[in-house]
Scaffold this active site. Structure first.
Site, PDB file in Angstrom:
ATOM      1  N   GLU A 205      37.066 -36.251 -30.503  1.00 57.94           N
ATOM      2  CA  GLU A 205      36.108 -35.627 -30.370  1.00 57.94           C
ATOM      3  C   GLU A 205      34.861 -36.501 -29.942  1.00 57.94           C
ATOM      4  OE1 GLU A 205      36.664 -31.595 -32.993  1.00 57.94           O
ATOM      5  OE2 GLU A 205      36.358 -33.279 -33.797  1.00 57.94           O
TER       6      GLU A 205
ATOM      7  N   TYR B 213      13.468 -30.419 -47.600  1.00 58.09           N
ATOM      8  CA  TYR B 213      14.308 -31.774 -47.159  1.00 58.09           C
ATOM      9  C   TYR B 213      15.238 -31.100 -46.015  1.00 58.09           C
ATOM     10  CZ  TYR B 213      12.037 -33.561 -51.289  1.00 58.09           C
ATOM     11  OH  TYR B 213      11.193 -34.151 -52.279  1.00 58.09           O
TER      12      TYR B 213
END
Length: 214
Positions: free
Chosen positions: A73, A119
């Site tokens: 990948e 965040y």
């Protein structure tokens, strides 16, 4: 950092991800940019037991020049390096909650990870859901390129997250933040959750940048 340091950091942080359950078996792959190419975890390797000398190295043109064969990948990684200037590392995981979220039929493909906390906005940014393609299909890399560098992270349908950032530490932190937010999203599913408003998101982006380490 120089290449020996980058190899050591790749081994250390990959082991940390594995030991804390962000990957299992030979799932997941990680890369980091060096001066003359990329270091990529080998195909079928375990993130918990990498050997620095066996990490695959690709040259600037994507050719395998040393180490074991790179992850099948690797095209996911190269697509981010090619479309997001300043990318220094890419982390692809099959982490539990993000992968679970990627299997749901009703998540927003344009904003797959909800803005529940400041965040996730600061460290990850907006996450696009990409349609399912088999693991190892280079068309997934084309799908990332088609985004034109607009996102630092994507969620592969029925597969898992891919996160790019300016350095390896930032990419790991962003991948962890994405996983934690996916966990929160699933815990809150069906409840009247309060998302961050667009004005709050804009404020965060102005103050801290577009996510995933800039």
């Amino acid at each position: 950092m120089n290449e020996p340091e980058a190899r050591a950091e790749l081994v250390r942080l990959s082991r940390s991800l594995f030991e804390r359950g962000y990957s299992v078996g030979s799932a997941g792959n990680v890369s980091v940019a060096v001066a003359d190419g990329l270091l990529v975890t080998p195909t079928n390797s375990c993130l918990g037991s990498l050997e620095a000398g066996r990490i695959a190295k690709l040259d600037g043109g994507g050719r395998h020049v040393s180490g074991d064969s790179p992850s099948k990948e690797v095209f996911l990684h190269r697509a981010f390096y090619e479309t997001r200037p300043g990318t220094g590392a890419v982390v692809h995981l099959h982490s539990t909650y993000a992968t679970a979220l990627s299997c749901l039929a009703d998540i927003d493909p344009d904003n797959a990870i909800p803005p529940l906390t400041p965040y996730v906005v600061m460290r990850v940014g907006r996450v696009r859901l990409l349609p399912y393609l088999r693991p190892g299909d280079p068309a997934l890399g084309d799908a990332i390129r088609a985004l034109g560098g607009a996102c630092a992270a994507v969620l592969l349908a029925n597969h898992g997250p891919v996160v790019a950032a300016r350095d390896l530490r930032s990419a790991v932190f962003a991948a962890e933040e994405l996983e934690e937010t996916a966990r929160l999203a699933l815990l809150l599913r069906g409840l009247p959750a309060r998302m961050l408003e667009p004005a709050r998101i804009d404020e965060l982006e102005r103050a801290f940048g577009p996510g995933a380490g800039g």
